[in-house]
Scaffold this motif. Structure first.
Motif, PDB file in Angstrom:
ATOM      1  N   ALA A   1      63.942   8.918  46.304  1.00  0.00           N
ATOM      2  CA  ALA A   1      63.252   7.963  45.425  1.00  0.00           C
ATOM      3  C   ALA A   1      61.788   7.813  45.822  1.00  0.00           C
ATOM      4  O   ALA A   1      60.900   7.815  44.959  1.00  0.00           O
ATOM      5  N   VAL A   2      61.524   7.695  47.116  1.00  0.00           N
ATOM      6  CA  VAL A   2      60.134   7.554  47.583  1.00  0.00           C
ATOM      7  C   VAL A   2      59.337   8.822  47.280  1.00  0.00           C
ATOM      8  O   VAL A   2      58.190   8.756  46.825  1.00  0.00           O
ATOM      9  N   ALA A   3      59.942   9.991  47.512  1.00  0.00           N
ATOM     10  CA  ALA A   3      59.250  11.252  47.216  1.00  0.00           C
ATOM     11  C   ALA A   3      58.971  11.376  45.723  1.00  0.00           C
ATOM     12  O   ALA A   3      57.888  11.833  45.320  1.00  0.00           O
ATOM     13  N   GLY A   4      59.923  10.973  44.901  1.00  0.00           N
ATOM     14  CA  GLY A   4      59.701  11.003  43.460  1.00  0.00           C
ATOM     15  C   GLY A   4      58.581  10.071  43.037  1.00  0.00           C
ATOM     16  O   GLY A   4      57.721  10.423  42.215  1.00  0.00           O
ATOM     17  N   PHE A   5      58.564   8.870  43.618  1.00  0.00           N
ATOM     18  CA  PHE A   5      57.494   7.909  43.316  1.00  0.00           C
ATOM     19  C   PHE A   5      56.136   8.459  43.754  1.00  0.00           C
ATOM     20  O   PHE A   5      55.166   8.410  42.990  1.00  0.00           O
ATOM     21  N   LEU A   6      56.068   8.984  44.984  1.00  0.00           N
ATOM     22  CA  LEU A   6      54.803   9.528  45.479  1.00  0.00           C
ATOM     23  C   LEU A   6      54.356  10.747  44.676  1.00  0.00           C
ATOM     24  O   LEU A   6      53.165  10.915  44.400  1.00  0.00           O
ATOM     25  N   GLY A   7      55.314  11.583  44.281  1.00  0.00           N
ATOM     26  CA  GLY A   7      54.983  12.734  43.441  1.00  0.00           C
ATOM     27  C   GLY A   7      54.400  12.304  42.108  1.00  0.00           C
ATOM     28  O   GLY A   7      53.408  12.867  41.633  1.00  0.00           O
ATOM     29  N   GLY A   8      54.997  11.290  41.503  1.00  0.00           N
ATOM     30  CA  GLY A   8      54.463  10.770  40.237  1.00  0.00           C
ATOM     31  C   GLY A   8      53.099  10.139  40.422  1.00  0.00           C
ATOM     32  O   GLY A   8      52.202  10.303  39.577  1.00  0.00           O
ATOM     33  N   LEU A   9      52.922   9.423  41.518  1.00  0.00           N
ATOM     34  CA  LEU A   9      51.636   8.793  41.806  1.00  0.00           C
ATOM     35  C   LEU A   9      50.551   9.854  42.006  1.00  0.00           C
ATOM     36  O   LEU A   9      49.441   9.725  41.467  1.00  0.00           O
ATOM     37  N   VAL A  10      50.877  10.900  42.768  1.00  0.00           N
ATOM     38  CA  VAL A  10      49.926  11.991  42.983  1.00  0.00           C
ATOM     39  C   VAL A  10      49.599  12.668  41.658  1.00  0.00           C
ATOM     40  O   VAL A  10      48.440  12.970  41.361  1.00  0.00           O
ATOM     41  N   TRP A  11      50.591  12.901  40.847  1.00  0.00           N
ATOM     42  CA  TRP A  11      50.391  13.590  39.562  1.00  0.00           C
ATOM     43  C   TRP A  11      49.457  12.796  38.645  1.00  0.00           C
ATOM     44  O   TRP A  11      48.624  13.376  37.955  1.00  0.00           O
TER      45      TRP A  11
ATOM     46  N   SER B   1      47.931  19.879  43.671  1.00  0.00           N
ATOM     47  CA  SER B   1      48.911  20.853  44.169  1.00  0.00           C
ATOM     48  C   SER B   1      49.138  20.696  45.670  1.00  0.00           C
ATOM     49  O   SER B   1      50.274  20.766  46.144  1.00  0.00           O
ATOM     50  N   ILE B   2      48.060  20.478  46.409  1.00  0.00           N
ATOM     51  CA  ILE B   2      48.176  20.333  47.859  1.00  0.00           C
ATOM     52  C   ILE B   2      48.966  19.074  48.203  1.00  0.00           C
ATOM     53  O   ILE B   2      49.876  19.097  49.050  1.00  0.00           O
ATOM     54  N   LEU B   3      48.654  17.960  47.560  1.00  0.00           N
ATOM     55  CA  LEU B   3      49.357  16.709  47.840  1.00  0.00           C
ATOM     56  C   LEU B   3      50.822  16.773  47.428  1.00  0.00           C
ATOM     57  O   LEU B   3      51.700  16.257  48.138  1.00  0.00           O
ATOM     58  N   LEU B   4      51.096  17.405  46.289  1.00  0.00           N
ATOM     59  CA  LEU B   4      52.499  17.562  45.876  1.00  0.00           C
ATOM     60  C   LEU B   4      53.264  18.440  46.866  1.00  0.00           C
ATOM     61  O   LEU B   4      54.426  18.169  47.170  1.00  0.00           O
ATOM     62  N   LEU B   5      52.601  19.469  47.386  1.00  0.00           N
ATOM     63  CA  LEU B   5      53.236  20.326  48.387  1.00  0.00           C
ATOM     64  C   LEU B   5      53.500  19.545  49.673  1.00  0.00           C
ATOM     65  O   LEU B   5      54.555  19.697  50.292  1.00  0.00           O
TER      66      LEU B   5
END
Length: 170
Positions: free
Chosen positions: A37-47, A56-60
């Motif tokens: 859940a946290v990774a999904g939230f952070l991925g959405g925030l980065v996006w 791309s770097i932050l998502l990686l």
């Protein structure tokens, strides 16, 4: 033949084969859910907030950190649970653990001097507990998270003390 049958002598009878209770997987599964859940939230925030050059770097980075935490706190305990075996036969008690490095312990029924169990309130609610096997020459061996520990205790007690041949008319 499956795993425990391969470890038995030709005329040895398998009585019980179990893994530790699933209770030991509670926190690894909670970790899996929370970290995902946290990774999904952070991925959405980065996006949504990062510019295209850093996205791309932050998502990686989020993906790698998620995978590392998942491997360390979830996958490793699940593999440990799956590779731990508690086996009772008509002749001995076997404990096998490990994936890369295997460890094993065999206790012949004739060497067992006492069988005890212990479980607290939470263990009783989950139907698990600690099995304590005393052998004639060593410190007692304690095995945690044994499913249905009271039934295993009774089964082992019967195998050791009631099924044993009696000598001298006793």
């Amino acid at each position: 033949m499956g795993y425990p049958e391969d470890a038995l002598a030709p005329d040895e009878e398998l009585i019980l084969h179990t893994h530790p209770h699933w209770k030991m997987l509670f926190w690894p599964i909670v970790t899996l859910i929370v970290v995902t859940a946290v990774a999904g939230f952070l991925g959405g925030l980065v996006w949504r907030t990062a510019d295209e050059s850093m996205r791309s770097i932050l998502l990686l980075v989020v993906l790698v950190v998620w995978l590392l935490i998942l491997a360390w706190r979830s996958i490793a305990p699940i593999v440990t649970w799956k590779s731990t075996h508690f086996i009772v036969t008509d002749r001995r008690v076997l404990v096998r653990e490990g994936v890369m490095t295997h460890t094993g312990l065999d206790i012949p029924m004739s060497r067992i001097s006492s069988v005890q169990f212990r479980h607290g309130l939470v263990d009783r609610m989950f139907g698990t507990g600690e099995l304590i096997i005393g052998s004639s020459s060593e410190e007692p061996l304690e095995y945690s998270d044994i499913p249905d520990v009271e039934q295993v205790h009774a089964l082992l007690y019967h195998q050791v003390f009631e099924a044993a041949p009696r000598y001298g008319g006793f």
